[in-house]
Write a protein that holds these residues in place. Structure first.
Motif, PDB file in Angstrom:
ATOM      1  N   ARG A  59      -3.605  18.557  10.254  1.00  0.00           N
ATOM      2  CA  ARG A  59      -3.123  17.199  10.523  1.00  0.00           C
ATOM      3  C   ARG A  59      -4.079  16.155   9.918  1.00  0.00           C
ATOM      4  NH1 ARG A  59      -1.771  16.489  16.653  1.00  0.00           N
ATOM      5  NH2 ARG A  59      -0.995  18.615  16.432  1.00  0.00           N
ATOM      6  N   ALA A  60      -5.377  16.393  10.051  1.00  0.00           N
ATOM      7  CA  ALA A  60      -6.362  15.458   9.490  1.00  0.00           C
ATOM      8  C   ALA A  60      -6.227  15.411   7.962  1.00  0.00           C
ATOM      9  CB  ALA A  60      -7.775  15.878   9.893  1.00  0.00           C
ATOM     10  N   LEU A  61      -6.041  16.585   7.359  1.00  0.00           N
ATOM     11  CA  LEU A  61      -5.884  16.633   5.898  1.00  0.00           C
ATOM     12  C   LEU A  61      -4.646  15.866   5.449  1.00  0.00           C
ATOM     13  CD1 LEU A  61      -6.434  20.155   4.338  1.00  0.00           C
ATOM     14  CD2 LEU A  61      -7.746  18.058   4.012  1.00  0.00           C
ATOM     15  N   ALA A  62      -3.571  16.018   6.229  1.00  0.00           N
ATOM     16  CA  ALA A  62      -2.303  15.382   5.854  1.00  0.00           C
ATOM     17  C   ALA A  62      -2.442  13.860   5.839  1.00  0.00           C
ATOM     18  CB  ALA A  62      -1.200  15.806   6.813  1.00  0.00           C
ATOM     19  N   GLU A  63      -3.394  13.334   6.619  1.00  0.00           N
ATOM     20  CA  GLU A  63      -3.577  11.879   6.639  1.00  0.00           C
ATOM     21  C   GLU A  63      -4.033  11.342   5.282  1.00  0.00           C
ATOM     22  OE1 GLU A  63      -6.279  10.502   9.614  1.00  0.00           O
ATOM     23  OE2 GLU A  63      -5.312  11.717  11.154  1.00  0.00           O
ATOM     24  N   ILE A  64      -4.686  12.184   4.495  1.00  0.00           N
ATOM     25  CA  ILE A  64      -5.223  11.685   3.226  1.00  0.00           C
ATOM     26  C   ILE A  64      -4.089  11.236   2.313  1.00  0.00           C
ATOM     27  CG2 ILE A  64      -6.505  12.313   1.144  1.00  0.00           C
ATOM     28  CD1 ILE A  64      -8.305  14.012   2.908  1.00  0.00           C
ATOM     29  N   SER A  65      -3.059  12.084   2.189  1.00  0.00           N
ATOM     30  CA  SER A  65      -1.901  11.672   1.399  1.00  0.00           C
ATOM     31  C   SER A  65      -0.915  10.901   2.252  1.00  0.00           C
ATOM     32  CB  SER A  65      -1.210  12.880   0.784  1.00  0.00           C
ATOM     33  OG  SER A  65      -2.148  13.658   0.112  1.00  0.00           O
ATOM     34  N   GLY A  66      -0.996  11.137   3.556  1.00  0.00           N
ATOM     35  CA  GLY A  66      -0.348  10.337   4.578  1.00  0.00           C
ATOM     36  C   GLY A  66       1.129  10.091   4.475  1.00  0.00           C
ATOM     37  N   ARG A  67       1.939  10.930   5.078  1.00  0.00           N
ATOM     38  CA  ARG A  67       3.359  10.595   5.195  1.00  0.00           C
ATOM     39  C   ARG A  67       3.590   9.917   6.537  1.00  0.00           C
ATOM     40  NH1 ARG A  67       5.529   8.561   2.190  1.00  0.00           N
ATOM     41  NH2 ARG A  67       4.776   9.110   0.157  1.00  0.00           N
ATOM     42  N   ASP A  68       3.079  10.527   7.626  1.00  0.00           N
ATOM     43  CA  ASP A  68       3.319   9.872   8.922  1.00  0.00           C
ATOM     44  C   ASP A  68       2.020   9.400   9.563  1.00  0.00           C
ATOM     45  OD1 ASP A  68       4.587  13.063   9.922  1.00  0.00           O
ATOM     46  OD2 ASP A  68       2.518  12.460   9.536  1.00  0.00           O
ATOM     47  N   VAL A  69       1.421   8.389   8.954  1.00  0.00           N
ATOM     48  CA  VAL A  69       0.235   7.778   9.549  1.00  0.00           C
ATOM     49  C   VAL A  69       0.676   6.553  10.341  1.00  0.00           C
ATOM     50  CG1 VAL A  69      -1.334   8.581   7.779  1.00  0.00           C
ATOM     51  CG2 VAL A  69      -0.189   6.418   7.490  1.00  0.00           C
ATOM     52  N   SER A  70      -0.215   6.081  11.212  1.00  0.00           N
ATOM     53  CA  SER A  70       0.172   4.975  12.094  1.00  0.00           C
ATOM     54  C   SER A  70       0.197   3.653  11.334  1.00  0.00           C
ATOM     55  CB  SER A  70      -0.822   4.877  13.239  1.00  0.00           C
ATOM     56  OG  SER A  70      -2.026   4.331  12.757  1.00  0.00           O
ATOM     57  N   GLU A  71       0.878   2.689  11.943  1.00  0.00           N
ATOM     58  CA  GLU A  71       0.963   1.362  11.323  1.00  0.00           C
ATOM     59  C   GLU A  71      -0.402   0.710  11.202  1.00  0.00           C
ATOM     60  OE1 GLU A  71       3.763  -1.390  12.719  1.00  0.00           O
ATOM     61  OE2 GLU A  71       5.470  -0.073  12.356  1.00  0.00           O
ATOM     62  N   ASP A  72      -1.272   0.986  12.172  1.00  0.00           N
ATOM     63  CA  ASP A  72      -2.624   0.401  12.116  1.00  0.00           C
ATOM     64  C   ASP A  72      -3.333   0.832  10.837  1.00  0.00           C
ATOM     65  OD1 ASP A  72      -2.156  -0.695  14.484  1.00  0.00           O
ATOM     66  OD2 ASP A  72      -3.487   0.616  15.652  1.00  0.00           O
ATOM     67  N   ILE A  73      -3.193   2.127  10.515  1.00  0.00           N
ATOM     68  CA  ILE A  73      -3.849   2.637   9.314  1.00  0.00           C
ATOM     69  C   ILE A  73      -3.251   1.956   8.084  1.00  0.00           C
ATOM     70  CG2 ILE A  73      -4.153   4.684   7.861  1.00  0.00           C
ATOM     71  CD1 ILE A  73      -4.501   6.307  10.376  1.00  0.00           C
ATOM     72  N   LEU A  74      -1.926   1.853   8.051  1.00  0.00           N
ATOM     73  CA  LEU A  74      -1.283   1.197   6.903  1.00  0.00           C
ATOM     74  C   LEU A  74      -1.745  -0.243   6.784  1.00  0.00           C
ATOM     75  CD1 LEU A  74       2.404   2.460   6.979  1.00  0.00           C
ATOM     76  CD2 LEU A  74       0.516   3.219   5.556  1.00  0.00           C
ATOM     77  N   ASP A  75      -1.744  -0.940   7.909  1.00  0.00           N
ATOM     78  CA  ASP A  75      -2.184  -2.344   7.884  1.00  0.00           C
ATOM     79  C   ASP A  75      -3.596  -2.428   7.330  1.00  0.00           C
ATOM     80  OD1 ASP A  75       0.168  -3.222   8.860  1.00  0.00           O
ATOM     81  OD2 ASP A  75      -0.542  -3.717  10.868  1.00  0.00           O
ATOM     82  N   GLY A  76      -4.453  -1.511   7.781  1.00  0.00           N
ATOM     83  CA  GLY A  76      -5.851  -1.515   7.359  1.00  0.00           C
ATOM     84  C   GLY A  76      -5.975  -1.333   5.854  1.00  0.00           C
ATOM     85  N   ILE A  77      -5.156  -0.470   5.284  1.00  0.00           N
ATOM     86  CA  ILE A  77      -5.248  -0.224   3.844  1.00  0.00           C
ATOM     87  C   ILE A  77      -4.707  -1.416   3.061  1.00  0.00           C
ATOM     88  CG2 ILE A  77      -4.333   1.170   1.941  1.00  0.00           C
ATOM     89  CD1 ILE A  77      -4.280   3.522   3.903  1.00  0.00           C
ATOM     90  N   PHE A  78      -3.506  -1.852   3.425  1.00  0.00           N
ATOM     91  CA  PHE A  78      -2.855  -2.852   2.585  1.00  0.00           C
ATOM     92  C   PHE A  78      -3.447  -4.248   2.757  1.00  0.00           C
ATOM     93  CE2 PHE A  78       0.012   0.717   2.353  1.00  0.00           C
ATOM     94  CZ  PHE A  78       0.256   0.746   0.990  1.00  0.00           C
ATOM     95  N   ALA A  79      -4.154  -4.458   3.857  1.00  0.00           N
ATOM     96  CA  ALA A  79      -4.809  -5.755   4.042  1.00  0.00           C
ATOM     97  C   ALA A  79      -5.883  -5.987   2.977  1.00  0.00           C
ATOM     98  CB  ALA A  79      -5.434  -5.834   5.434  1.00  0.00           C
TER      99      ALA A  79
END
Ligand SMILES: Nc1nc2c(c(=O)[nH]1)N(C=O)[C@@H](CNc1ccc(C(=O)N[C@@H](CCC(=O)O)C(=O)O)cc1)CN2
Ligand SMILES: Nc1nc2c(ncn2[C@@H]2O[C@H](COP(=O)(O)OP(=O)(O)OP(=O)(O)O)[C@@H](O)[C@H]2O)c(=O)[nH]1
Ligand SMILES: [Mg+2]
Length: 439
Positions: free
Chosen positions: A413-433
């Motif tokens: 699950r941790a590995l899957a976050e790197i390419s990230g299909r189902d990561v949380s909105e917080d993580i997405l917000d953090g990246i795209f900000a």
């Protein structure tokens, strides 16, 4: 910004750099992109009337029939575009006056101003890029060195995703073997199904995690502080590394009082070199303040170059930086040496002796083993996920089967976050900000 905004509306932004340029681009993405472009563009054909992959020449008009500028419209039809949606690029002359007027016009016609990174976010949400690739786009936009660019290009091409995928396959193989063992303990599983893939996955993850520091230094750059006694030759070495006389050099001890920064690229890493006041007890208030600053700068640096004058008697230096963050230099190696110490690299700012070795030592220090690795982890988020995966794999190797199987699921699950299909909105917000508007 929140990704909850959804994809329903059509967004627009100036996608070229702020300030003047020969050409500038206003980009539109969404279901109404081509209609809105057709609302202000006057040419042989309307953008909404042509297939994707065309460009049209004509005029961009304001609401009153006046012309804002002449230019080109590029037409993309989803999913064959950067975002996967319909896209129109309005390519005009590159002044802020033209670009702002054009943007205002498309907003009048119903587009919404895009948030930072929203085009790339849409590309991600539409399955055009995975998260590691979206971060690579950010890396390309911000690349400050050749190394940063190369790693970002590799990331955009999916090299990191592939590397992580291979590790995931090994873990999955081991997980299946362990689960078979739990279900049918009497059958047993061969080494090559369990222990071997696990050991290799651990080794690969260790190598990958070891690239994180290099990846981050390549993108954010590294700070190198020059520290030493007055007259050790700090300012001279800074000038020699830069190739020009940035810092004042005199035979008088205490020449540099405030600190001074200069930029250069070393080993493909953007470096900020910091010249500091020579460390000594002093009655001079200004110099004393400079000495305190030098000590603080050493604390905050990624690497401290500790300089000692090789041509005069040694005097103990009060360095509090941990030794693993220091490189020791014996300066003025063109003069007869007064002392010998294996730990010190001889350098001369006058003849340039030792500067090549110094650059190599800095490179080895900053990049470590990563220099030999093909792909690097380039964001803190990726490094954190890889480290968690590694810890779960380490645990899995020492725990009984039922717990090991659980640890391996967590590792995957941790590995899957790197390419990230189902990561949380917080993580997405953090990246795209971290993106700029228009990207
Ligand atoms: N003018 C312009 N230059 C740019 C971009 C852009 O959006 N506009 N890019 C933005 O970051 C980068 C290029 N990235 C892009 C990636 C895919 C597609 C695209 O339309 N792909 C379609 C069509 C491919 C084809 O015609 O062969 C597809 O993949 O289906 C466009 C740009 C860098 N240069
Ligand atoms: N021969 C020789 N002289 C050097 C070398 N590097 C520096 N010097 C001389 O040493 C003196 C001090 O050099 P600086 O570079 O100003 O030393 P610094 O460490 O910046 O000194 P402060 O700013 O006072 O802390 C000057 O006279 C330089 O010309 C070297 O590599 N060889
Ligand atoms: Mg100096």
């Amino acid at each position: 910004m929140s990704v909850r905004l959804g994809l329903a509306d059509t967004v627009a932004a100036i996608s070229t750099a702020p300030g003047g340029g020969a050409i500038g681009i206003v980009r539109l993405s969404g279901t109404r992109a081509l209609d809105i472009a057709s609302g202000l563009f006057v040419g042989q054909r309307a953008p909404s009337a042509v297939p994707g992959g065309r460009f049209l020449f004509g005029r961009f008009t304001d609401g009153a029939g006046g012309t804002i500028d002449e230019g080109l419209v590029l037409v993309f039809r989803g999913p064959h575009s950067y975002t996967g949606e319909d896209v129109a690029e309005l390519q005009c002359h590159g002044s802020p006056a033209v670009l702002n007027r054009l943007l205002a016009r498309v907003l009048e016609l119903g587009a919404r101003a895009a948030n930072p990174g929203e085009f790339t976010l849409r590309a991600y949400l539409n399955g055009r890029l995975d998260l590691a690739q979206a971060e690579a786009v950010l890396g390309l936009v911000n690349a400050r060195s050749e190394t940063a660019r190369r790693q970002a290009t590799l990331g955009l091409q999916g090299a990191l995703g592939e590397r992580v995928g291979e590790i995931g396959q090994r873990l999955t193989r081991a997980l299946v073997a362990i689960q078979a063992l739990l279900d049918y303990p009497e059958e047993g599983v061969p080494e090559e199904d369990r222990e071997i893939p696990l050991a290799r996955a651990q080794g690969d993850l260790e190598d990958l995690v070891a690239t994180a520091r290099a990846g981050q230094l390549a993108s954010r750059g590294a700070r190198l502080a020059l520290i030493g006694r007055p007259n050790a030759g700090k300012s001279s070495l800074l000038n020699a590394l830069l190739g020009y006389e940035r810092s004042i050099v005199t035979p008088q001890a205490g020449t540099t009082r405030d600190y001074l920064e200069a930029q250069l690229e070393l080993a493909g890493v953007p470096i900020t070199l910091v010249d500091t006041a020579g460390l000594r007890e002093t009655e001079d208030l200004i110099e004393a303040a400079g000495v305190r600053r030098a000590e603080e700068l050493a604390q905050g640096a990624d690497l401290v170059l500790v300089l000692e004058d090789g041509s005069s008697a040694r005097e103990l230096l009060p360095i509090t930086t941990p030794p693993e963050r220091c490189l020791w230099l014996q300066t003025k190696s063109d003069l007869p040496p007064c002392w010998h110490d294996e730990a010190y690299l001889p350098v001369s700012a006058v003849t340039g002796q030792g500067l090549g070795e110094l650059r190599e030592a800095v490179r080895a220090h900053l990049l470590g083993n990563a220099a030999g690795a093909e792909v690097w982890l380039t964001s803190e988020r990726q490094a954190d996920a890889a480290l968690r995966a590694l810890e779960h794999v380490r645990s899995a190797r020492v725990l009984p089967d039922d717990l090991a199987s659980y640890e391996l699921e967590l590792a995957l699950r941790a590995l899957a976050e790197i390419s990230g299909r189902d990561v949380s909105e917080d993580i997405l917000d953090g990246i795209f900000a971290n993106f700029c508007v228009g990207k």
